[in-house]
Design a protein around this motif. Structure first.
Motif, mmCIF file in Angstrom:
data_model
loop_
_atom_site.group_PDB
_atom_site.id
_atom_site.type_symbol
_atom_site.label_atom_id
_atom_site.label_comp_id
_atom_site.label_asym_id
_atom_site.label_seq_id
_atom_site.Cartn_x
_atom_site.Cartn_y
_atom_site.Cartn_z
ATOM 1 N N ALA A 289 -13.472 -3.435 -3.829
ATOM 2 C CA ALA A 289 -13.234 -2.046 -3.428
ATOM 3 C C ALA A 289 -12.132 -1.966 -2.375
ATOM 4 O O ALA A 289 -11.244 -1.112 -2.452
ATOM 5 C CB ALA A 289 -14.522 -1.409 -2.911
ATOM 6 N N ALA A 290 -12.172 -2.862 -1.402
ATOM 7 C CA ALA A 290 -11.155 -2.865 -0.347
ATOM 8 C C ALA A 290 -9.775 -3.151 -0.918
ATOM 9 O O ALA A 290 -8.782 -2.522 -0.516
ATOM 10 C CB ALA A 290 -11.514 -3.888 0.728
ATOM 11 N N GLU A 291 -9.685 -4.073 -1.862
ATOM 12 C CA GLU A 291 -8.402 -4.388 -2.485
ATOM 13 C C GLU A 291 -7.874 -3.193 -3.275
ATOM 14 O O GLU A 291 -6.687 -2.866 -3.206
ATOM 15 C CB GLU A 291 -8.538 -5.618 -3.386
ATOM 16 N N ARG A 292 -8.743 -2.536 -4.016
ATOM 17 C CA ARG A 292 -8.321 -1.350 -4.790
ATOM 18 C C ARG A 292 -7.852 -0.246 -3.845
ATOM 19 O O ARG A 292 -6.842 0.401 -4.110
ATOM 20 C CB ARG A 292 -9.469 -0.867 -5.673
ATOM 21 N N GLU A 293 -8.558 -0.043 -2.741
ATOM 22 C CA GLU A 293 -8.141 0.954 -1.754
ATOM 23 C C GLU A 293 -6.750 0.614 -1.221
ATOM 24 O O GLU A 293 -5.885 1.490 -1.118
ATOM 25 C CB GLU A 293 -9.141 1.014 -0.600
ATOM 26 N N ARG A 294 -6.514 -0.656 -0.903
ATOM 27 C CA ARG A 294 -5.192 -1.075 -0.402
ATOM 28 C C ARG A 294 -4.097 -0.793 -1.426
ATOM 29 O O ARG A 294 -3.011 -0.314 -1.082
ATOM 30 C CB ARG A 294 -5.198 -2.559 -0.046
ATOM 31 N N ILE A 295 -4.372 -1.082 -2.699
ATOM 32 C CA ILE A 295 -3.379 -0.845 -3.753
ATOM 33 C C ILE A 295 -3.045 0.635 -3.848
ATOM 34 O O ILE A 295 -1.870 1.019 -3.932
ATOM 35 C CB ILE A 295 -3.905 -1.382 -5.109
ATOM 36 N N ILE A 296 -4.064 1.468 -3.819
ATOM 37 C CA ILE A 296 -3.847 2.920 -3.922
ATOM 38 C C ILE A 296 -3.080 3.431 -2.715
ATOM 39 O O ILE A 296 -2.110 4.176 -2.852
ATOM 40 C CB ILE A 296 -5.197 3.657 -4.086
ATOM 41 N N LYS A 297 -3.492 3.032 -1.510
ATOM 42 C CA LYS A 297 -2.824 3.516 -0.295
ATOM 43 C C LYS A 297 -1.386 3.020 -0.198
ATOM 44 O O LYS A 297 -0.523 3.713 0.332
ATOM 45 C CB LYS A 297 -3.614 3.103 0.942
ATOM 46 N N LYS A 298 -1.129 1.823 -0.714
ATOM 47 C CA LYS A 298 0.223 1.255 -0.663
ATOM 48 C C LYS A 298 1.223 2.101 -1.449
ATOM 49 O O LYS A 298 2.397 2.171 -1.108
ATOM 50 C CB LYS A 298 0.193 -0.173 -1.200
ATOM 51 N N LYS A 299 0.753 2.773 -2.483
ATOM 52 C CA LYS A 299 1.635 3.618 -3.288
ATOM 53 C C LYS A 299 2.120 4.849 -2.524
ATOM 54 O O LYS A 299 3.170 5.394 -2.834
ATOM 55 C CB LYS A 299 0.933 4.041 -4.575
ATOM 56 N N LYS A 300 1.341 5.304 -1.548
ATOM 57 C CA LYS A 300 1.707 6.457 -0.721
ATOM 58 C C LYS A 300 2.176 7.639 -1.575
ATOM 59 O O LYS A 300 3.192 8.259 -1.301
ATOM 60 C CB LYS A 300 2.780 6.088 0.295
ATOM 61 N N SER A 301 1.415 7.935 -2.615
ATOM 62 C CA SER A 301 1.850 8.952 -3.556
ATOM 63 C C SER A 301 0.737 9.942 -3.891
ATOM 64 O O SER A 301 -0.276 9.566 -4.475
ATOM 65 C CB SER A 301 2.329 8.286 -4.851
ATOM 66 N N ARG A 302 0.956 11.189 -3.530
ATOM 67 C CA ARG A 302 0.019 12.252 -3.897
ATOM 68 C C ARG A 302 -0.013 12.411 -5.416
ATOM 69 O O ARG A 302 -1.068 12.643 -5.994
ATOM 70 C CB ARG A 302 0.427 13.550 -3.221
ATOM 71 N N LYS A 303 1.144 12.284 -6.049
ATOM 72 C CA LYS A 303 1.203 12.394 -7.513
ATOM 73 C C LYS A 303 0.334 11.329 -8.180
ATOM 74 O O LYS A 303 -0.336 11.600 -9.173
ATOM 75 C CB LYS A 303 2.642 12.270 -8.019
ATOM 76 N N TYR A 304 0.328 10.118 -7.644
ATOM 77 C CA TYR A 304 -0.500 9.050 -8.200
ATOM 78 C C TYR A 304 -1.983 9.392 -8.053
ATOM 79 O O TYR A 304 -2.760 9.221 -8.992
ATOM 80 C CB TYR A 304 -0.178 7.717 -7.532
ATOM 81 N N LEU A 305 -2.372 9.889 -6.881
ATOM 82 C CA LEU A 305 -3.767 10.291 -6.680
ATOM 83 C C LEU A 305 -4.168 11.364 -7.685
ATOM 84 O O LEU A 305 -5.229 11.281 -8.312
ATOM 85 C CB LEU A 305 -3.984 10.817 -5.264
ATOM 86 N N GLU A 306 -3.315 12.357 -7.844
ATOM 87 C CA GLU A 306 -3.624 13.449 -8.763
ATOM 88 C C GLU A 306 -3.629 12.975 -10.216
ATOM 89 O O GLU A 306 -4.392 13.469 -11.035
ATOM 90 C CB GLU A 306 -2.666 14.612 -8.526
ATOM 91 N N TRP A 307 -2.824 11.984 -10.531
ATOM 92 C CA TRP A 307 -2.808 11.385 -11.861
ATOM 93 C C TRP A 307 -4.143 10.694 -12.130
ATOM 94 O O TRP A 307 -4.726 10.837 -13.204
ATOM 95 C CB TRP A 307 -1.636 10.419 -11.954
ATOM 96 N N LEU A 308 -4.640 9.940 -11.142
ATOM 97 C CA LEU A 308 -5.937 9.299 -11.271
ATOM 98 C C LEU A 308 -7.060 10.322 -11.421
ATOM 99 O O LEU A 308 -7.939 10.183 -12.273
ATOM 100 C CB LEU A 308 -6.219 8.379 -10.076
ATOM 101 N N ILE A 309 -7.021 11.343 -10.595
ATOM 102 C CA ILE A 309 -8.045 12.392 -10.644
ATOM 103 C C ILE A 309 -8.066 13.062 -12.006
ATOM 104 O O ILE A 309 -9.141 13.380 -12.538
ATOM 105 C CB ILE A 309 -7.813 13.439 -9.516
ATOM 106 N N ALA A 310 -6.898 13.242 -12.608
ATOM 107 C CA ALA A 310 -6.805 13.892 -13.922
ATOM 108 C C ALA A 310 -7.368 13.014 -15.038
ATOM 109 O O ALA A 310 -7.518 13.465 -16.172
ATOM 110 C CB ALA A 310 -5.355 14.269 -14.220
ATOM 111 N N GLY A 311 -7.677 11.749 -14.730
ATOM 112 C CA GLY A 311 -8.294 10.885 -15.724
ATOM 113 C C GLY A 311 -7.343 9.994 -16.481
ATOM 114 O O GLY A 311 -7.675 9.451 -17.520
ATOM 115 N N ASN A 312 -6.179 9.777 -15.937
ATOM 116 C CA ASN A 312 -5.166 8.948 -16.597
ATOM 117 C C ASN A 312 -5.136 7.546 -16.023
ATOM 118 O O ASN A 312 -4.083 6.932 -15.939
ATOM 119 C CB ASN A 312 -3.787 9.602 -16.427
#
Length: 83
Positions: free
Chosen positions: A58-81
């Protein structure tokens, strides 16, 4: 189980990314002002979660997501992609 999660505040129009073993308790903590970053608002809602067997995963996945620093990426994940 451990979870990577995103919460969203409509008032701030911001996302917060974290990980925890207890989603409900953590969401309550955020809305009670326990976390410094999220204390600016009390309307945080859970918008995304991923489950992991270990804290390390979980910590590694959090680091990967935060490293992207992208709202678009977060919203892409939320949309189910997230395939």
């Amino acid at each position: 189980m451990f979870y990577v999660y995103f919460i969203y505040s409509a008032r701030l129009d911001r996302y917060y990314v974290g990980y925890t073993s207890d989603l409900q308790k953590r969401l309550n903590d955020h809305n009670c002002g326990i976390s410094a970053f999220t204390s600016k608002s009390k309307d945080w809602v859970l918008v995304y979660q991923e489950a992991f067997e270990s804290r390390e995963e979980a910590a590694e996945r959090e680091r990967i997501i935060k490293k992207k620093k992208s709202r678009k990426y977060l919203e892409w994940l939320i949309a189910g992609n997230n395939s």
